[in-house]
Design an enzyme around this catalytic site. Structure first.
Site, PDB file in Angstrom:
ATOM      1  N   SER A 137     -21.504 -15.453 -18.267  1.00  0.00           N
ATOM      2  CA  SER A 137     -22.903 -15.854 -18.258  1.00  0.00           C
ATOM      3  C   SER A 137     -23.538 -15.617 -19.637  1.00  0.00           C
ATOM      4  O   SER A 137     -23.065 -16.162 -20.631  1.00  0.00           O
ATOM      5  CB  SER A 137     -23.651 -15.127 -17.135  1.00  0.00           C
ATOM      6  OG  SER A 137     -24.922 -15.693 -16.933  1.00  0.00           O
ATOM      7  N   ASP A 191     -23.256 -24.387  -9.758  1.00  0.00           N
ATOM      8  CA  ASP A 191     -23.939 -23.588 -10.784  1.00  0.00           C
ATOM      9  C   ASP A 191     -24.811 -24.512 -11.619  1.00  0.00           C
ATOM     10  O   ASP A 191     -24.314 -25.523 -12.136  1.00  0.00           O
ATOM     11  CB  ASP A 191     -22.885 -22.907 -11.666  1.00  0.00           C
ATOM     12  CG  ASP A 191     -23.478 -22.029 -12.759  1.00  0.00           C
ATOM     13  OD1 ASP A 191     -24.715 -21.908 -12.841  1.00  0.00           O
ATOM     14  OD2 ASP A 191     -22.697 -21.453 -13.535  1.00  0.00           O
ATOM     15  N   HIS A 210     -22.614 -19.547  -9.585  1.00  0.00           N
ATOM     16  CA  HIS A 210     -22.759 -18.761 -10.805  1.00  0.00           C
ATOM     17  C   HIS A 210     -22.527 -17.280 -10.492  1.00  0.00           C
ATOM     18  O   HIS A 210     -23.034 -16.760  -9.501  1.00  0.00           O
ATOM     19  CB  HIS A 210     -24.153 -18.947 -11.403  1.00  0.00           C
ATOM     20  CG  HIS A 210     -24.318 -18.318 -12.744  1.00  0.00           C
ATOM     21  ND1 HIS A 210     -23.916 -18.931 -13.897  1.00  0.00           N
ATOM     22  CD2 HIS A 210     -24.826 -17.104 -13.120  1.00  0.00           C
ATOM     23  CE1 HIS A 210     -24.179 -18.142 -14.923  1.00  0.00           C
ATOM     24  NE2 HIS A 210     -24.721 -17.029 -14.479  1.00  0.00           N
TER      25      HIS A 210
END
Length: 320
Positions: A153, A251, A281
């Protein structure tokens, strides 16, 4: 395919966002309360907390040694958390699994967080640790072959930016970059990528939440037009290290990760892109207890070992 049923159960139990302002201290405390006790964590040969000197100051790190060996590949791991959350503890399980599956000595970075630390403090911490690892190969029993940088991320953002900083500094020692569902474009125009609309709601990370979650970083000196902030905006991607990019089907950030893979490939960089079907995600950090998502660590190991299909920006389902 539809979201994995185990993920769906957990998403269904989450409270709906109430629109109240985000409280970093309270959110960090909530994360810390969920960290499992040491005795419940994956055992490794050795885990050491220390600090390393960098040009930006002393940076806390946690070094994971998977087994006793004469030498190791080195992997610098950068945790996610929208630049203001996450810690060595919250992502300890990710670093342990990376060490176990890759056989690398993993160096997890406890970089400074927004909003307390203004841009580029966190990025400089990560880059400083990466350079420290390269310069202390003897101390770390480096095998002279693998020096990788990885992140999930926002940590994937820092990993990509650090790899680019190394190239700009003339440091060519990084052998691989590994980006798990990376946040690479901090311009949150919802029309920029189809996945921002396709996966806007109901999958944990929501498109409407991207701006407020990243505001602690963007309001503190980080300009989305700066390629150090949005690595996908870098004009020249040639000469960057080979990349493994894992994305999640459900995501909002899926398409920017996959586009970055295509851009790297077009610039002559070896790239392996895998889309994990049924995932959302954060699946590496949150759902790696599911075998089909734990596969991410094994895919990483194959990539580092050179056994993956690193021939171009090919998208697979990640569950093979």
């Amino acid at each position: 395919m539809t979201i994995h049923p185990e993920i769906a159960k957990i998403l269904a139990a989450l409270p709906a966002p109430d629109g109240s302002p985000l409280d970093p201290a309270a959110m960090r405390a909530g994360e810390a309360a969920q960290v499992p006790p040491l005795e419940d964590r994956l055992p490794l040969h050795a885990v050491e907390d220390t600090t390393v000197p960098t040009p930006s100051g002393a940076v806390p790190v946690r070094i994971y040694t998977p087994a006793e060996a004469e030498s190791y590949g080195l992997l610098v791991y950068i945790h996610g958390g929208a630049f203001f959350l996450g810690s060595l503890d919250t992502h300890d399980h990710v670093a342990r699994s990376l060490a176990k599956e890759t056989g690398c000595r993993v160096i997890s970075v406890g970089y400074r967080l927004a909003p307390e630390a203004a841009f580029p403090a966190g990025l400089e911490d990560c880059y400083g640790v990466l350079r420290w690892a390269a310069e202390h190969g003897d101390q770390l029993q480096w095998n002279g072959r693998t020096l990788a940088v990885a992140g999930d991320s926002s940590g994937g953002n820092f990993a990509a930016a650090a790899a680019a900083m190394a190239k700009d500094d003339g440091f060519t020692g990084i052998t691989h970059q590994i980006l798990f569902y990376p946040s690479l474009d901090l311009d949150f125009d919802v029309d920029r990528y189809a996945s921002l609309r396709e996966n806007a709601e109901g999958y944990g990370l929501e498109t409407a939440g991207l701006a407020p979650f990243n505001a602690f970083y963007l309001d503190n000196g980080a300009d989305p037009a700066d390629p150090r902030v949005s690595p996908i905006k870098r004009a020249d991607l040639t000469g960057l290290p080979p990349a493994l990019i894992l994305t999640a089907e459900h995501d909002p950030l899926r398409d920017e990760g996959e586009l970055y893979g295509k851009l790297l490939a077009a610039a002559g960089v070896q790239v392996q892109v895998s889309r994990y079907e049924g995932a959302n995600h954060g699946f590496v950090a949150n759902f790696s207890w599911l075998p089909e998502f734990y596969q991410a660590f094994r895919e990483t190991a194959g990539f580092l070992a050179g056994t993956g299909a690193v021939t171009g920006a090919a998208t697979g389902n990640g569950q093979a």
